[in-house]
Design a protein around this motif. Structure first.
Motif, short mmCIF file in Angstrom:
data_model
loop_
_atom_site.label_atom_id
_atom_site.label_comp_id
_atom_site.label_asym_id
_atom_site.label_seq_id
_atom_site.Cartn_x
_atom_site.Cartn_y
_atom_site.Cartn_z
N GLN A 67 0.82 -1.21 0.00
CA GLN A 67 0.00 0.00 0.00
C GLN A 67 0.86 1.26 0.00
OE1 GLN A 67 -2.25 -1.25 3.48
NE2 GLN A 67 -4.11 -1.54 2.25
N ALA A 68 1.98 1.21 0.70
CA ALA A 68 2.91 2.35 0.67
C ALA A 68 3.48 2.54 -0.73
CB ALA A 68 4.03 2.14 1.68
N ALA A 69 3.82 1.43 -1.39
CA ALA A 69 4.37 1.51 -2.75
C ALA A 69 3.35 2.11 -3.72
CB ALA A 69 4.79 0.12 -3.23
N GLN A 70 2.07 1.81 -3.52
CA GLN A 70 1.02 2.37 -4.36
C GLN A 70 0.86 3.87 -4.16
OE1 GLN A 70 -2.14 -0.75 -3.30
NE2 GLN A 70 -2.87 0.03 -5.25
N GLU A 71 0.92 4.28 -2.92
CA GLU A 71 0.62 5.67 -2.56
C GLU A 71 1.82 6.60 -2.73
OE1 GLU A 71 -1.89 8.76 -1.24
OE2 GLU A 71 -2.37 6.67 -1.70
N TRP A 72 3.03 6.07 -2.47
CA TRP A 72 4.21 6.93 -2.38
C TRP A 72 5.33 6.38 -3.28
CZ3 TRP A 72 2.99 11.17 0.22
CH2 TRP A 72 2.03 11.10 1.22
N PRO A 73 5.34 6.70 -4.56
CA PRO A 73 6.40 6.17 -5.44
C PRO A 73 7.79 6.61 -5.03
CG PRO A 73 5.08 7.85 -6.56
CD PRO A 73 4.35 7.51 -5.30
N GLU A 74 7.89 7.74 -4.32
CA GLU A 74 9.22 8.20 -3.88
C GLU A 74 9.82 7.29 -2.81
OE1 GLU A 74 6.21 10.67 -1.45
OE2 GLU A 74 6.37 9.77 -3.45
N ASP A 135 -7.27 7.72 -8.26
CA ASP A 135 -6.30 7.18 -7.30
C ASP A 135 -6.03 5.69 -7.54
OD1 ASP A 135 -6.12 9.63 -6.15
OD2 ASP A 135 -7.27 9.15 -4.35
N ILE A 136 -7.05 4.96 -7.98
CA ILE A 136 -6.87 3.54 -8.26
C ILE A 136 -5.94 3.36 -9.46
CG2 ILE A 136 -8.06 1.46 -9.10
CD1 ILE A 136 -10.42 2.26 -7.31
N HIS A 137 -6.11 4.19 -10.47
CA HIS A 137 -5.30 4.07 -11.68
C HIS A 137 -3.86 4.52 -11.43
CE1 HIS A 137 -8.49 3.19 -14.77
NE2 HIS A 137 -9.20 3.42 -13.68
N SER A 138 -3.69 5.62 -10.73
CA SER A 138 -2.32 6.06 -10.44
C SER A 138 -1.63 5.09 -9.49
CB SER A 138 -2.34 7.47 -9.83
OG SER A 138 -3.03 7.49 -8.59
N GLY A 139 -2.39 4.52 -8.55
CA GLY A 139 -1.82 3.53 -7.64
C GLY A 139 -1.35 2.28 -8.35
N LEU A 143 2.37 0.84 -8.34
CA LEU A 143 2.64 -0.52 -7.89
C LEU A 143 3.44 -1.28 -8.95
CD1 LEU A 143 2.15 -2.64 -5.63
CD2 LEU A 143 0.08 -3.33 -6.87
N THR A 144 3.08 -1.09 -10.21
CA THR A 144 3.81 -1.76 -11.29
C THR A 144 5.23 -1.23 -11.40
OG1 THR A 144 1.71 -2.00 -12.49
CG2 THR A 144 3.73 -2.39 -13.74
N SER A 145 5.39 0.06 -11.18
CA SER A 145 6.74 0.64 -11.15
C SER A 145 7.57 0.03 -10.03
CB SER A 145 6.64 2.16 -10.97
OG SER A 145 7.92 2.74 -10.90
N HIS A 179 -9.68 4.13 -22.85
CA HIS A 179 -9.18 4.93 -21.73
C HIS A 179 -8.26 4.10 -20.81
CE1 HIS A 179 -12.72 2.81 -20.19
NE2 HIS A 179 -12.19 2.93 -18.97
N LEU A 180 -8.43 2.77 -20.85
CA LEU A 180 -7.59 1.93 -20.01
C LEU A 180 -6.12 2.00 -20.42
CD1 LEU A 180 -9.82 -1.28 -19.65
CD2 LEU A 180 -9.43 0.53 -17.95
N LEU A 181 -5.88 2.36 -21.68
CA LEU A 181 -4.49 2.47 -22.14
C LEU A 181 -3.76 3.60 -21.43
CD1 LEU A 181 -4.93 1.86 -25.97
CD2 LEU A 181 -3.95 0.31 -24.27
N ASP A 182 -4.50 4.59 -20.93
CA ASP A 182 -3.86 5.66 -20.17
C ASP A 182 -3.31 5.17 -18.85
OD1 ASP A 182 -4.02 7.99 -21.80
OD2 ASP A 182 -6.17 8.12 -21.41
N THR A 183 -3.71 3.98 -18.46
CA THR A 183 -3.15 3.35 -17.25
C THR A 183 -2.20 2.22 -17.61
OG1 THR A 183 -5.13 3.89 -15.98
CG2 THR A 183 -3.72 2.14 -15.11
N PHE A 184 -2.63 1.33 -18.50
CA PHE A 184 -1.82 0.15 -18.80
C PHE A 184 -0.54 0.47 -19.56
CE2 PHE A 184 -5.90 -2.53 -18.54
CZ PHE A 184 -5.63 -2.87 -17.22
N ILE A 185 -0.56 1.49 -20.42
CA ILE A 185 0.66 1.85 -21.16
C ILE A 185 1.73 2.41 -20.22
CG2 ILE A 185 1.62 3.47 -22.86
CD1 ILE A 185 0.30 1.11 -24.18
N PRO A 186 1.42 3.42 -19.38
CA PRO A 186 2.46 3.89 -18.45
C PRO A 186 2.93 2.82 -17.47
CG PRO A 186 0.66 5.47 -18.60
CD PRO A 186 0.20 4.24 -19.31
N ALA A 187 2.02 1.91 -17.09
CA ALA A 187 2.42 0.83 -16.18
C ALA A 187 3.42 -0.11 -16.87
CB ALA A 187 1.19 0.06 -15.71
#
Length: 264
Positions: A67-74, A135-139, A143-145, A179-187
Motif C-alpha cells: 500500500q505504501a508503494a502504491q501511494e508513495w512512489p518516492e 487514485d486507483i489508476h495512479s496507484g 505498484l507496477t513501477s 481509456h484503459l491504455l492511459d493506465t496500462f501503457i504507463p504501467a
C-alpha cells in the motif's frame, strides 16, 4: 513535532483497513519512512512481532508495504532496501509437534511476499478495469513501477511478470475501453524504462501471446519485442489518449530502439 505526510496517511489507512500490522509494527514502518532508522534496524523492528509470535504470519506486513508503494512512489528505493534487509534475517524457530521442522523461513528469498504481491497486483489490475477513480489508476501504475524496481534491483526474478504486463497493455484490443491504455501503457512502460535490457535478453515467449499478437502472427513470423516497439510507437498518434501517455509511448519506443542498437 508535527505529523508527516506518512503519519497522516497511515492514520487514514487504519480507519479503512482491518488487516493492519500491530501498532508497534506500524510505528517501526513509519520510523523507517520518516528516516529515523536504518533499513537493518527497521527490518528487525518491523518483523519483531511475527518472529516472536506463536502462529502469526507476515501477510499484514507485506500488505502495508504494498500500500505504501502504491501511494508513495518516492519510497520505492527505501522499500527495496527494507526488503533486502528483511531477506537477510535468520529463520524463525517455533515450538511444534515432535517430528515437525521448528524453523519457518519467511525471510530468505521472501517467498510469501512474491506470491502475495502477484495476487495483490492482479486484484489491482481488475479494479482498474471496473473503477474509474484516478487514485486507483495512479496507484496501479505506482505498484507496477515498484515491481519493475524489484526486478531491476534483483530482489526477485520477474521476467514472467514483465512479459505479462507488457502483453496486457500491448497485445489486447481496448477499442471499446481505450481509456484503459492511459493506465496500462504507463504501467507496462516501467519494465522497459527500468529493466529494458533484461527484458530484451529474456525468453519473451514464456507466456502465451495476446490476441493482437496472435493475429499479427497469422500473416507470418512476428518477433514480440518488435511488435511491442511498434505498439508503443503507435500510441503517440492516438489523439484520444492523454498527452502524457502519448509522450510515454514515444519515449519507450525510442528507448527500445536504443536497447536494440546497444545489444548488437
Amino acid at each position: 513535532m508535527s505529523p508527516t505526510a506518512y503519519d497522516t496517511w497511515l492514520v487514514g489507512l487504519r480507519e479503512d483497513n482491518e488487516s493492519m500490522p500491530s501498532i508497534d509494527e506500524q510505528q517501526a514502518f513509519l520510523d523507517f519512512l520518516n528516516q529515523k532508522t536504518t533499513a537493518e534496524e527497521a527490518a528487525l523492528a518491523y518483523t519483531h512481532g511475527v518472529t516472536n509470535a506463536k502462529y502469526q504470519d507476515p501477510d499484514s506486513l507485506w500488505l502495508l508495504l504494498w500500500q505504501a508503494a502504491q501511494e508513495w512512489p518516492e519510497t520505492h528505493q527505501c522499500l527495496v532496501e527494507l526488503l533486502k534487509a528483511i531477506s537477510h534475517l535468520p529463520p524463525i524457530t517455533r515450538e511444534g509437534k515432535v517430528g515437525e521442522n521448528p524453523e519457518l523461513d519467511y525471510w530468505s528469498g521472501l517467498p510469501e511476499f512474491e506470491f502475495g504481491l502477484r495476487e495483490y497486483w492482479d486484484g489491482q489490475a481488475t479494479r482498474v478495469i471496473y473503477n474509474a477513480e484516478p487514485d486507483i489508476h495512479s496507484g496501479f501504475i505506482n505498484l507496477t513501477s515498484f515491481n519493475a524496481r524489484l526486478f531491476r534491483d534483483e530482489v526477485f526474478q520477474l521476467e514472467t511478470w514483465a512479459i505479462m504486463t507488457l502483453s496486457i497493455a500491448l497485445e489486447k484490443d481496448y477499442e471499446s475501453q481505450s481509456h484503459l491504455l492511459d493506465t496500462f501503457i504507463p504501467a507496462a512502460a516501467q519494465y522497459i524504462l527500468q529493466t529494458g535490457p533484461a527484458v530484451y535478453k529474456c525468453d519473451k515467449e514464456i507466456i502465451f501471446a495476446g490476441p493482437l499478437l496472435e493475429k499479427a502472427r497469422e500473416k507470418g513470423p512476428v518477433e514480440r519485442w518488435g511488435f511491442w516497439k511498434e505498439r508503443f510507437a503507435s500510441v503517440q498518434n492516438r489523439e484520444h489518449l492523454k498527452d502524457s501517455t502519448r509522450a510515454m509511448g514515444k519515449e519507450v519506443a525510442d528507448r527500445m530502439q536504443k536497447i536494440e542498437k546497444d545489444s548488437h
